[in-house]
Motif scaffolding. Structure first.
Motif, PDB file in Angstrom:
ATOM      1  N   ARG A   1      48.682  54.107  30.690  1.00 38.09           N
ATOM      2  CA  ARG A   1      49.358  54.781  31.786  1.00 38.09           C
ATOM      3  C   ARG A   1      50.848  54.451  31.778  1.00 38.09           C
ATOM      4  N   ASP A   2      51.647  55.194  32.595  1.00 40.51           N
ATOM      5  CA  ASP A   2      53.098  55.086  32.587  1.00 40.51           C
ATOM      6  C   ASP A   2      53.594  54.836  34.010  1.00 40.51           C
ATOM      7  N   LEU A   3      54.347  53.768  34.201  1.00 43.86           N
ATOM      8  CA  LEU A   3      54.890  53.460  35.520  1.00 43.86           C
ATOM      9  C   LEU A   3      55.758  54.583  36.071  1.00 43.86           C
ATOM     10  N   LYS A   4      56.352  55.368  35.190  1.00 41.15           N
ATOM     11  CA  LYS A   4      57.218  56.460  35.633  1.00 41.15           C
ATOM     12  C   LYS A   4      56.457  57.502  36.451  1.00 41.15           C
ATOM     13  N   LYS A   5      55.144  57.540  36.306  1.00 45.30           N
ATOM     14  CA  LYS A   5      54.349  58.556  36.993  1.00 45.30           C
ATOM     15  C   LYS A   5      53.748  58.067  38.308  1.00 45.30           C
ATOM     16  N   LEU A   6      54.134  56.866  38.743  1.00 47.40           N
ATOM     17  CA  LEU A   6      53.638  56.351  40.015  1.00 47.40           C
ATOM     18  C   LEU A   6      54.149  57.188  41.175  1.00 47.40           C
ATOM     19  N   ASN A   7      53.269  57.426  42.147  1.00 48.61           N
ATOM     20  CA  ASN A   7      53.644  58.161  43.356  1.00 48.61           C
ATOM     21  C   ASN A   7      53.845  57.255  44.563  1.00 48.61           C
ATOM     22  N   GLY A   8      53.458  55.991  44.443  1.00 47.12           N
ATOM     23  CA  GLY A   8      53.640  55.093  45.575  1.00 47.12           C
ATOM     24  C   GLY A   8      53.063  53.714  45.301  1.00 47.12           C
ATOM     25  N   ILE A   9      53.559  52.739  46.062  1.00 43.71           N
ATOM     26  CA  ILE A   9      53.071  51.364  46.000  1.00 43.71           C
ATOM     27  C   ILE A   9      52.727  50.917  47.414  1.00 43.71           C
ATOM     28  N   PHE A  10      51.506  50.427  47.604  1.00 41.76           N
ATOM     29  CA  PHE A  10      51.059  49.900  48.884  1.00 41.76           C
ATOM     30  C   PHE A  10      51.081  48.374  48.825  1.00 41.76           C
ATOM     31  N   ILE A  11      51.684  47.745  49.819  1.00 45.26           N
ATOM     32  CA  ILE A  11      51.798  46.288  49.854  1.00 45.26           C
ATOM     33  C   ILE A  11      50.843  45.719  50.898  1.00 45.26           C
ATOM     34  N   THR A  12      50.143  44.672  50.517  1.00 41.39           N
ATOM     35  CA  THR A  12      49.166  44.055  51.424  1.00 41.39           C
ATOM     36  C   THR A  12      49.794  42.988  52.306  1.00 41.39           C
ATOM     37  N   HIS A  13      50.656  42.141  51.720  1.00 42.23           N
ATOM     38  CA  HIS A  13      51.332  41.093  52.480  1.00 42.23           C
ATOM     39  C   HIS A  13      52.445  40.504  51.623  1.00 42.23           C
ATOM     40  N   GLU A  14      53.215  39.607  52.202  1.00 38.29           N
ATOM     41  CA  GLU A  14      54.474  39.193  51.606  1.00 38.29           C
ATOM     42  C   GLU A  14      54.394  37.994  50.666  1.00 38.29           C
ATOM     43  N   HIS A  15      53.230  37.448  50.387  1.00 36.69           N
ATOM     44  CA  HIS A  15      53.142  36.294  49.493  1.00 36.69           C
ATOM     45  C   HIS A  15      53.591  36.666  48.083  1.00 36.69           C
ATOM     46  N   SER A  16      54.216  35.718  47.404  1.00 37.63           N
ATOM     47  CA  SER A  16      54.892  36.020  46.130  1.00 37.63           C
ATOM     48  C   SER A  16      53.947  36.533  45.054  1.00 37.63           C
ATOM     49  N   ASP A  17      52.677  36.100  45.080  1.00 42.89           N
ATOM     50  CA  ASP A  17      51.747  36.574  44.051  1.00 42.89           C
ATOM     51  C   ASP A  17      51.323  38.025  44.283  1.00 42.89           C
ATOM     52  N   HIS A  18      51.907  38.655  45.313  1.00 40.90           N
ATOM     53  CA  HIS A  18      51.639  40.066  45.581  1.00 40.90           C
ATOM     54  C   HIS A  18      52.908  40.925  45.554  1.00 40.90           C
ATOM     55  N   ILE A  19      54.088  40.299  45.582  1.00 38.63           N
ATOM     56  CA  ILE A  19      55.326  41.094  45.614  1.00 38.63           C
ATOM     57  C   ILE A  19      56.359  40.641  44.588  1.00 38.63           C
ATOM     58  N   LYS A  20      55.969  39.772  43.668  1.00 39.29           N
ATOM     59  CA  LYS A  20      56.923  39.180  42.726  1.00 39.29           C
ATOM     60  C   LYS A  20      57.781  40.225  42.019  1.00 39.29           C
ATOM     61  N   GLY A  21      57.177  41.294  41.549  1.00 40.18           N
ATOM     62  CA  GLY A  21      57.920  42.301  40.795  1.00 40.18           C
ATOM     63  C   GLY A  21      58.275  43.539  41.588  1.00 40.18           C
ATOM     64  N   LEU A  22      58.039  43.516  42.904  1.00 41.07           N
ATOM     65  CA  LEU A  22      58.200  44.728  43.701  1.00 41.07           C
ATOM     66  C   LEU A  22      59.624  45.273  43.661  1.00 41.07           C
TER      67      LEU A  22
END
Length: 262
Positions: free
Chosen positions: A44-65
């Motif tokens: 798959r290709d990141l360029k084709k993403l339509n959205g990102i849903f975030i669960t919470h702010e801990h670094s192991d979930h938003i490190k590359g956001l």
């Protein structure tokens, strides 16, 4: 609807979900470069993403956001308190990419509905997601200290679960973590154990083909074989025989699962 658990564990978490019209991520707990590698591994290709849903702010979930958001211009969805908690940790994200997704609400994207629900975790306002399409249901539930009756009502009857099975209690109790960390993990705002996860699973699966992906395993206090064995034994004690209609699968901190149709 198809999905892949791109990474799951203490070091980073990301889940990919798609249908024929849309492609989404839940969390970006890996660097942008690593995310690109994971996408390549599932074709798959990141360029084709339509959205990102975030669960919470801990670094192991938003490190590359922040890096992924800026590089690819992807819309980001999170609740208000989570947006506030992420400020200062993800860098500048343009206003036109920032969307508010309130707790216990549903957003529709063509034929796919995305539903948010609260979990019990030591973040400011943590929530996870349920994806619905054509009568099929995918539940993502990790990072919760326990599974309440309210949560069980939301997630019951899914066709596929990405379900936390974080730790073995004995390994955690005898391990190297300081007592303050052990107490936090074992608390109602920490993470569920293998056995507690399995008891919750037994109360939400229905008599139909169901896939359960054991996720967010602690690298210090769990092992894949142990998690699978513990969950299997506990399900059996609750009257559910894994392999009949409930099927257990591993996830990995580094290697994505194959794309699975819900």
């Amino acid at each position: 609807m198809r999905f892949s658990v791109l990474a799951s564990g203490s070091t980073g978490n990301a889940i990919y979900i798609e249908n024929d019209q849309h492609a989404f991520l839940v969390d970006v707990g890996l660097s942008a470069r690593k995310m690109e590698q994971q996408f390549t591994m599932i074709g798959r290709d990141l360029k084709k993403l339509n959205g990102i849903f975030i669960t919470h702010e801990h670094s192991d979930h938003i490190k590359g956001l922040g890096a992924v958001a800026r590089k690819y211009g992807v819309p980001i969805y999170a609740n208000r308190k989570t947006w506030e908690a992420m400020d200062g940790h993800v860098g500048e994200i343009p206003v036109d990419q920032r969307f508010q997704f309130d707790m216990e609400t549903v957003r529709s994207f063509g034929s796919m509905d995305v539903q948010s629900f609260a979990v019990s975790h030591d973040a400011v306002d943590p929530m996870f997601y349920i994806f619905h399409e054509n009568g099929r249901k995918l539940v993502l539930i990790t990072d919760t200290g326990y599974v309440s009756d309210r949560m069980k009502g939301w997630i019951k009857g899914a066709d596929s679960f990405v379900f936390e099975s974080n730790h073995d209690v004995s390994m955690l109790q005898m391990g190297r973590y300081p007592w303050s960390v052990k107490r936090r993990i074992l608390s109602d705002v920490g993470h569920v154990s293998n056995e507690d996860a399995a008891v919750a699973m037994s109360e939400v699966v229905e008599q139909k083909e169901t896939r359960i992906f054991l996720s967010h395993l602690s690298k210090d206090n769990n092992m894949k074989d142990l998690a699978r064995l513990s969950v299997s034994q506990t399900l059996q004690s609750c009257g559910i025989m894994p392999g009949e209609f409930v099927h257990l699968f591993d996830t990995d901190a580094q290697k994505p699962t194959e794309l699975v149709t819900v």
